[in-house]
Scaffold this motif. Structure first.
Motif: not given
Lengths: 487, 335
Positions: A111-113, A118-124, B51-52, B318-320
């Motif tokens: 999901g983050v990938m 735009q929600r987490v920094g480039p490192a994360l 979706a995420p 939880a983080w996600s």
């Protein structure tokens, strides 16, 4: 047709579809990790554009891998309940570890990938990409440990008619596991590289020449150059391992029926038609002693022949003889493509030589075809055993299902798979055909709630403009960019 | 051996299935609610709320299957043979809705409608057959010599078809309250309005199943209504009443997250009730978790991983969710 045969067809069908998608996601996830690492290091726009482009293809392949894999996880119980009861003590924990260490990791960070730049920094974000890439590799490790144990079982005892693990280290690191894992992971990288190279070749053939397409082709061909020859060596080692642990499979692959007289050596049959009924290989085109040389590294070494095994214990040589040769033949073409590409790098002919580009385009599905051919070789070569020497496939099926029931679900899967995965393939190909745009990175996939926390792309407007010009005058801009970056 | 491995594994699998019901429940619910939200922009918002995270939600189902195979191979073999057709239909439903997440955003306008239908049909099918399997499971599975001994359609009964519909209603309520939490404005009002009748429906369903189950299954009636069990279990129906009342109240007011949390509580109570009815059988009515357990070497080996890794999974999950916290708006599109 009886329920057993239908269940085997159903398994073969569903896994043939399934295996394609993890192969692509293993390769693409690592490719994306490399692209993002290069972008973070160099800040060159082209890497971010390619990342944002290929992640869409990755998402389609991943989605199809997830749903087809879900089917596989339940099929062991629906159609092969006797196998699950017999071997669940070993395959169950290995599958559980795959879920715990790989599936959750992939799903949790996907999901983050996909949506989180735009929600987490480039490192994360990079950590998320790495987590997904790592997840794909960990997943391959567990499932191949389980599958390899079925080929070369050890570390277990049989108590009360079921398998009981005695030494988990031996179960996991069974004799064929390292070869199978290396062979499969490298195959995934090669298949992905061929697909990326084929996509780039298609654009170049259509005159769509720009830095992004060139970078795609160049990176893919370096990957192929590194991986294809290595794969030949791994494959050779895997073959020797099969000779040692699954001699009937090897004899079937070679189409080798009878032991040669002492001192004559084993010929290598290049082509022919192994006839299971007549117990001979018809129309054989042979090279004298080459079989001994390849497999025993001596002039007169002997290898087991099919007639050493009872007819009921022989795998179908007609099939595996040819699936094996398909895999090896495609592998040789891949090596040829890689070295032709290397030769053309002098003077940048790589991006302009149409014959080469057509060859690369034609080869783009070859990696996946080779994976399927290799998979059939190893799995059909294990027959008639589901767990080599311990349980026959015929004993493994669920006893209570009628042919009508298994036939109905098979028909259902065939229809559903062709609709769903046909559409998915079409979407994937359409994405590739669109090609990476110069402003790809300005439109990263977004989804889910929350305010953006970091700028979309920490790049100056000048860079973007430069990249746009790049499309108009590709060759000049490419040269200019290379100059700027000191290549 | 001092540690009761089958017991610990039963708890882990129960936890996994509960996580699945809770988490995939609301994203299946979104598919079930799709027909009530015809506008494309609204549908995009609905989909973007999950979706995420949907993929991680569904992984709990795979853990349930893998955990069952690892710890109770006999139960895995019997249950999956007994519920062959409903489980395969559930999988087909999950295939369609799973790929719809990617495909509908990549399809041309005409085709997108098709994937909307696939998403709706897949979600309803998956939810319905999960409920059918649950009902048929409560009905009991005939086993002879460790093999399923029934027919291909034994799972069809009035009770199992009713539990199928009941789960569709439950997931729809979860989806509606999730959307109350994740959307705003007109769409949120629409979800509040949809949720209220769903609460009543859910209450009716819970009451019906609570009456029907002990009436149809003598062993389950005995479990609930013998003394002192009656005393121990009486909080379950009382809490159901209390939570439902709070839920209706919350949907009238301005609560954003509370309806979802209360629906989760309601589902959890129902799940507890099922657990009480079935314990300690992994294949009702006759096979207990101890009889179905795999070799202790298998249970122990997998347990080490489960105990070490599940907490880590919960942390990054939880983080996600935290990364994607807050309301979803129009235009937060996944192009």
């Amino acid at each position: 047709m009886d329920a057993l045969l239908l269940a085997r067809i159903q398994f073969g069908f569903t896994i043939s579809f399934h295996i394609i998608f993890p192969a692509l996601t293993i390769g693409l996830a690592s490719y994306l990790a490399v692209l993002e690492a290069l972008w973070l290091r160099t800040q060159r726009q082209v890497y971010l554009d390619l990342y944002e482009f290929w992640i869409k293809v990755f998402a389609v392949a991943f989605g199809m891998g997830v749903v087809s894999g879900l089917v596989m996880a339940y099929q062991f119980g629906t159609n092969w309940s006797n196998f699950s009861r017999f071997a669940g003590g070993i395959t169950g924990p290995l599958l559980a570890y795959e879920v715990l260490t790989a599936f959750f990791l992939e799903a949790g960070f996907l999901g983050v990938m996909l949506f989180g730049r735009q929600r987490v920094g480039p490192a994360l974000h990079f950590v998320s990409t790495l987590a997904v890439a790592l997840g794909t590799l960990v997943s391959a490790t567990w499932i191949l440990a389980s599958n390899s144990w079925m080929h070369t079982p050890q570390g277990h005892a049989i108590i009360d008619g079921r398998v009981v693990p005695v030494d988990w280290f031996q179960v996991i690191f069974n004799p064929s596991f390292p070869y199978r894992l290396a062979h499969t992971v490298v195959a995934s990288y090669i298949a992905t590289a061929l697909m990326v190279a084929g996509g780039a070749a298609w654009h170049l053939l259509r005159g769509n020449d720009n830095t992004r397409v060139r970078t795609m082709l160049s990176m893919a061909l370096w990957m192929l150059l590194a991986a294809a020859p290595i794969q030949a060596v791994i494959g050779d080692q895997h073959g020797l391992n099969t000779l040692e642990h699954q001699p009937a499979k090897l004899a079937a692959i070679e189409g080798h029926w009878e032991r040669a007289p002492e001192g004559e050596g084993v010929p290598l049959i290049l082509f022919g038609w192994p006839d299971m009924a007549a117990e001979t290989t018809r129309y054989a085109l042979e090279i004298q002693r080459a079989g001994s040389l390849l497999l025993t590294h001596s002039w007169d070494g002997q290898i087991p022949a099919l007639k050493d095994f009872a007819p009921a214990d022989r795998p179908n040589a007609t099939v595996v003889f040819w699936t094996f040769r398909t895999m090896v033949g495609l592998g040789l073409l891949m090596i040829a493509l890689a070295f032709w590409g290397l030769w053309l790098r002098r003077g940048e002919r790589l991006y302009a030589k149409r014959g080469f580009l057509r060859f690369a385009l034609a080869m783009s599905p070859a990696g996946l075809a080779a994976i399927l051919a290799g998979w059939y070789t190893t799995e059909i070569g294990r027959q008639p055993w589901i767990v080599q020497g311990l349980m026959r496939t015929a004993e493994a099926a669920s006893p209570q299902h009628s042919a009508a029931q298994v036939g109905f679900t098979l028909a259902l899967f065939v229809i559903v798979y062709f609709v769903v995965f046909g559409a998915g393939t079409a979407y994937g190909l359409r994405l590739i055909a669109k090609g990476p745009a110069s402003d790809e990175a300005a439109h990263p996939a977004r989804g889910g709630p929350g305010a953006p926390r970091t700028p979309a792309r920490p790049l100056s407007a000048a860079d973007a403009q430069d990249d746009a010009q790049d499309d108009a005058a590709p060759v000049a801009a490419h040269a200019k960019e290379d100059e700027r970056h000191g290549h | 051996m001092g540690i009761d491995l089958p017991l610990i594994w039963a708890v882990i699998i129960l936890f996994g299935i509960m996580m699945y019901v809770v988490m995939d429940g609301f994203d299946l619910g979104i598919g079930i609610l799709f027909p009530f939200v015809p506008a494309k922009e609204d549908r995009d918002v609905l989909m973007n709320t999950v979706a995420p995270v949907w993929d991680g939600n569904e992984t709990w189902l795979v853990l349930g299957g893998a955990g069952l195979l690892a710890a109770f191979p006999l139960a895995y073999a019997v249950i999956l043979s007994a519920f062959y057709l409903p489980l395969i239909l559930m999988l087909v439903g999950l295939v369609f809705r799973g790929v719809a997440f990617e495909f509908r955003f990549k399809a041309r306008a005409g085709r997108r409608r098709w994937w909307d239908h696939a998403f709706i049909g897949g979600s309803v099918t998956a939810a319905f057959f999960q409920g059918v399997t649950l009902g048929a499971f409560l009905d009991g599975v005939p086993v002879v010599d460790g093999n399923y001994a029934g027919g291909a359609f034994d799972w069809v009964s009035a009770f199992s078809l009713f539990t199928g519909l009941a789960l569709v209603a439950a997931y729809a309520l979860l989806g509606a309250t999730w959307l109350v939490m994740k959307t705003e404005g007109r769409l949120q009002d629409r979800m509040r309005a949809l949720a209220r009748p769903l609460v009543w429906l859910m209450l009716a369903v819970v009451v019906a199943i609570s009456l029907w189950t002990p009436l149809a299954h003598a062993a389950i009636a005995k479990r609930w209504f013998s003394w002192p069990n009656l005393l121990w279990f009486s909080p379950v129906p009382l809490l159901v009443g209390l939570v439902t009342w709070r839920l209706l109240h919350g949907l009238k007011g301005e609560g954003h997250a509370s309806p979802f949390v209360l629906t989760l509580a309601l589902l959890f109570l129902g799940y507890t009730g099922l657990g009480i009815s079935l314990w300690p059988n992994v294949v009702p009515p006759a096979i207990s978790i101890w009889e179905a357990a795999g070799p202790p070497q298998s249970l122990g080996f997998a347990l080490v991983g489960a105990l070490l890794i599940i907490p880590v999974i919960l942390m990054y999950t939880a983080w996600s969710y935290w990364v994607f916290r807050g309301k979803v708006r129009h235009g937060d599109g996944y192009h």
